[in-house]
Design a protein around this motif. Sequence first.
Motif, PDB file in Angstrom:
ATOM      1  N   UNK A   4       0.824  -1.209   0.000  1.00  0.00           N
ATOM      2  CA  UNK A   4       0.000   0.000   0.000  1.00  0.00           C
ATOM      3  C   UNK A   4       0.857   1.257   0.000  1.00  0.00           C
ATOM      4  N   UNK A   5       1.956   1.237   0.722  1.00  0.00           N
ATOM      5  CA  UNK A   5       2.838   2.401   0.750  1.00  0.00           C
ATOM      6  C   UNK A   5       3.519   2.614  -0.592  1.00  0.00           C
ATOM      7  N   UNK A   6       3.937   1.538  -1.228  1.00  0.00           N
ATOM      8  CA  UNK A   6       4.544   1.649  -2.549  1.00  0.00           C
ATOM      9  C   UNK A   6       3.519   2.197  -3.538  1.00  0.00           C
ATOM     10  N   UNK A   7       2.303   1.719  -3.461  1.00  0.00           N
ATOM     11  CA  UNK A   7       1.240   2.206  -4.339  1.00  0.00           C
ATOM     12  C   UNK A   7       0.969   3.680  -4.109  1.00  0.00           C
ATOM     13  N   UNK A   8       0.915   4.089  -2.863  1.00  0.00           N
ATOM     14  CA  UNK A   8       0.652   5.495  -2.551  1.00  0.00           C
ATOM     15  C   UNK A   8       1.780   6.396  -3.052  1.00  0.00           C
ATOM     16  N   UNK A   9       3.003   5.956  -2.886  1.00  0.00           N
ATOM     17  CA  UNK A   9       4.139   6.750  -3.372  1.00  0.00           C
ATOM     18  C   UNK A   9       4.092   6.846  -4.895  1.00  0.00           C
ATOM     19  N   UNK A  10       3.794   5.735  -5.540  1.00  0.00           N
ATOM     20  CA  UNK A  10       3.693   5.749  -7.008  1.00  0.00           C
ATOM     21  C   UNK A  10       2.576   6.684  -7.465  1.00  0.00           C
ATOM     22  N   UNK A  11       1.453   6.663  -6.773  1.00  0.00           N
ATOM     23  CA  UNK A  11       0.346   7.556  -7.140  1.00  0.00           C
ATOM     24  C   UNK A  11       0.723   9.016  -6.945  1.00  0.00           C
ATOM     25  N   UNK A  12       1.430   9.329  -5.882  1.00  0.00           N
ATOM     26  CA  UNK A  12       1.871  10.714  -5.658  1.00  0.00           C
ATOM     27  C   UNK A  12       2.835  11.169  -6.750  1.00  0.00           C
ATOM     28  N   UNK A  13       3.770  10.305  -7.101  1.00  0.00           N
ATOM     29  CA  UNK A  13       4.720  10.659  -8.151  1.00  0.00           C
ATOM     30  C   UNK A  13       4.022  10.814  -9.501  1.00  0.00           C
ATOM     31  N   UNK A  14       3.049   9.968  -9.774  1.00  0.00           N
ATOM     32  CA  UNK A  14       2.289  10.093 -11.020  1.00  0.00           C
ATOM     33  C   UNK A  14       1.520  11.411 -11.045  1.00  0.00           C
ATOM     34  N   UNK A  15       0.966  11.805  -9.905  1.00  0.00           N
ATOM     35  CA  UNK A  15       0.220  13.065  -9.888  1.00  0.00           C
ATOM     36  C   UNK A  15       1.136  14.268 -10.099  1.00  0.00           C
ATOM     37  N   UNK A  16       2.338  14.234  -9.528  1.00  0.00           N
ATOM     38  CA  UNK A  16       3.300  15.321  -9.750  1.00  0.00           C
ATOM     39  C   UNK A  16       3.717  15.337 -11.222  1.00  0.00           C
ATOM     40  N   UNK A  17       3.991  14.159 -11.775  1.00  0.00           N
ATOM     41  CA  UNK A  17       4.369  14.065 -13.184  1.00  0.00           C
ATOM     42  C   UNK A  17       3.243  14.571 -14.083  1.00  0.00           C
ATOM     43  N   UNK A  18       2.015  14.214 -13.779  1.00  0.00           N
ATOM     44  CA  UNK A  18       0.881  14.653 -14.582  1.00  0.00           C
ATOM     45  C   UNK A  18       0.700  16.163 -14.531  1.00  0.00           C
ATOM     46  N   UNK A  19       0.902  16.763 -13.374  1.00  0.00           N
ATOM     47  CA  UNK A  19       0.796  18.212 -13.257  1.00  0.00           C
ATOM     48  C   UNK A  19       1.865  18.905 -14.098  1.00  0.00           C
ATOM     49  N   UNK A  20       3.065  18.381 -14.081  1.00  0.00           N
ATOM     50  CA  UNK A  20       4.137  18.956 -14.898  1.00  0.00           C
ATOM     51  C   UNK A  20       3.823  18.769 -16.385  1.00  0.00           C
ATOM     52  N   UNK A  21       3.324  17.598 -16.771  1.00  0.00           N
ATOM     53  CA  UNK A  21       2.972  17.357 -18.168  1.00  0.00           C
ATOM     54  C   UNK A  21       1.824  18.258 -18.617  1.00  0.00           C
ATOM     55  N   UNK A  22       0.940  18.571 -17.716  1.00  0.00           N
ATOM     56  CA  UNK A  22      -0.152  19.485 -18.022  1.00  0.00           C
ATOM     57  C   UNK A  22       0.394  20.852 -18.417  1.00  0.00           C
ATOM     58  N   UNK A  23       1.350  21.342 -17.661  1.00  0.00           N
ATOM     59  CA  UNK A  23       1.956  22.634 -17.966  1.00  0.00           C
ATOM     60  C   UNK A  23       2.788  22.546 -19.253  1.00  0.00           C
ATOM     61  N   UNK A  24       3.505  21.448 -19.443  1.00  0.00           N
ATOM     62  CA  UNK A  24       4.349  21.306 -20.620  1.00  0.00           C
ATOM     63  C   UNK A  24       3.553  21.159 -21.920  1.00  0.00           C
ATOM     64  N   UNK A  25       2.376  20.560 -21.864  1.00  0.00           N
ATOM     65  CA  UNK A  25       1.599  20.324 -23.074  1.00  0.00           C
ATOM     66  C   UNK A  25       0.637  21.452 -23.412  1.00  0.00           C
ATOM     67  N   UNK A  26       0.581  22.458 -22.601  1.00  0.00           N
ATOM     68  CA  UNK A  26      -0.267  23.606 -22.900  1.00  0.00           C
ATOM     69  C   UNK A  26       0.128  24.286 -24.213  1.00  0.00           C
ATOM     70  N   UNK A  27       1.421  24.460 -24.517  1.00  0.00           N
ATOM     71  CA  UNK A  27       1.774  25.054 -25.816  1.00  0.00           C
ATOM     72  C   UNK A  27       1.303  24.219 -27.010  1.00  0.00           C
ATOM     73  N   UNK A  28       1.322  22.903 -26.878  1.00  0.00           N
ATOM     74  CA  UNK A  28       0.840  22.050 -27.967  1.00  0.00           C
ATOM     75  C   UNK A  28      -0.635  22.284 -28.228  1.00  0.00           C
ATOM     76  N   UNK A  29      -1.390  22.491 -27.181  1.00  0.00           N
ATOM     77  CA  UNK A  29      -2.815  22.775 -27.335  1.00  0.00           C
ATOM     78  C   UNK A  29      -3.026  24.109 -28.039  1.00  0.00           C
ATOM     79  N   UNK A  30      -2.248  25.108 -27.659  1.00  0.00           N
ATOM     80  CA  UNK A  30      -2.351  26.418 -28.305  1.00  0.00           C
ATOM     81  C   UNK A  30      -1.988  26.304 -29.781  1.00  0.00           C
ATOM     82  N   UNK A  31      -0.949  25.557 -30.093  1.00  0.00           N
ATOM     83  CA  UNK A  31      -0.545  25.376 -31.492  1.00  0.00           C
ATOM     84  C   UNK A  31      -1.594  24.587 -32.274  1.00  0.00           C
ATOM     85  N   UNK A  32      -2.236  23.619 -31.649  1.00  0.00           N
ATOM     86  CA  UNK A  32      -3.297  22.865 -32.310  1.00  0.00           C
ATOM     87  C   UNK A  32      -4.473  23.776 -32.654  1.00  0.00           C
TER      88      UNK A  32
END
Length: 162
Positions: A4-32
């Motif tokens: 459960x702890x490994x799963x929780x840590x993985x979920x936290x890291x995925x959420x941080x990664x997703x937030x960063x990807x959200x900011x990084x992919x915003x220019x692609x949306x504007x270009x689209x």
Amino acid sequence: MISQQVTAIALRLISIWLLIQLVLNLPSLVMLISSVEQYQQQDIPQGAYAGIIGSFLLIGVVVVFLINKAATSVLAQAKTDSEESLGHDSQRVLFQLAGLYFVVDAIVYLPRSLGFIPSATEITVSSMLWPVGLTFQLAIGLWLVSNSSFWLNLFRKLRGRA
């Protein structure tokens, strides 16, 4: 360390990664949106721009929030008093490893994202979104590496174990 702890840590890291990807992919949306505008040969109203970008950001933030809630739920069900629980130093190392990943990934793409500057006659906001997103990722990564105890205490408070 229990699963459960490994799963929780993985979920936290995925959420941080997703937030960063959200900011990084915003220019692609504007270009689209710009490409669709050029293809149709008519302007898209500013309200539609704001609506599309706002819904993109809203959906991303809601997903990040739900992933964090899932991690909190998994941690609430975990027995943390067991001998198998993850130690304080191990948790700090995991945060530092995640930070190193974010730093290296940002450093790899940052020079490429600034490659348009020598040939650009005009620098627009949409052309600067990708470098700004990578700078944000770099800052988060450096913060994870240098101040992992802050993140450790923050997640401990979020779990209700302060």
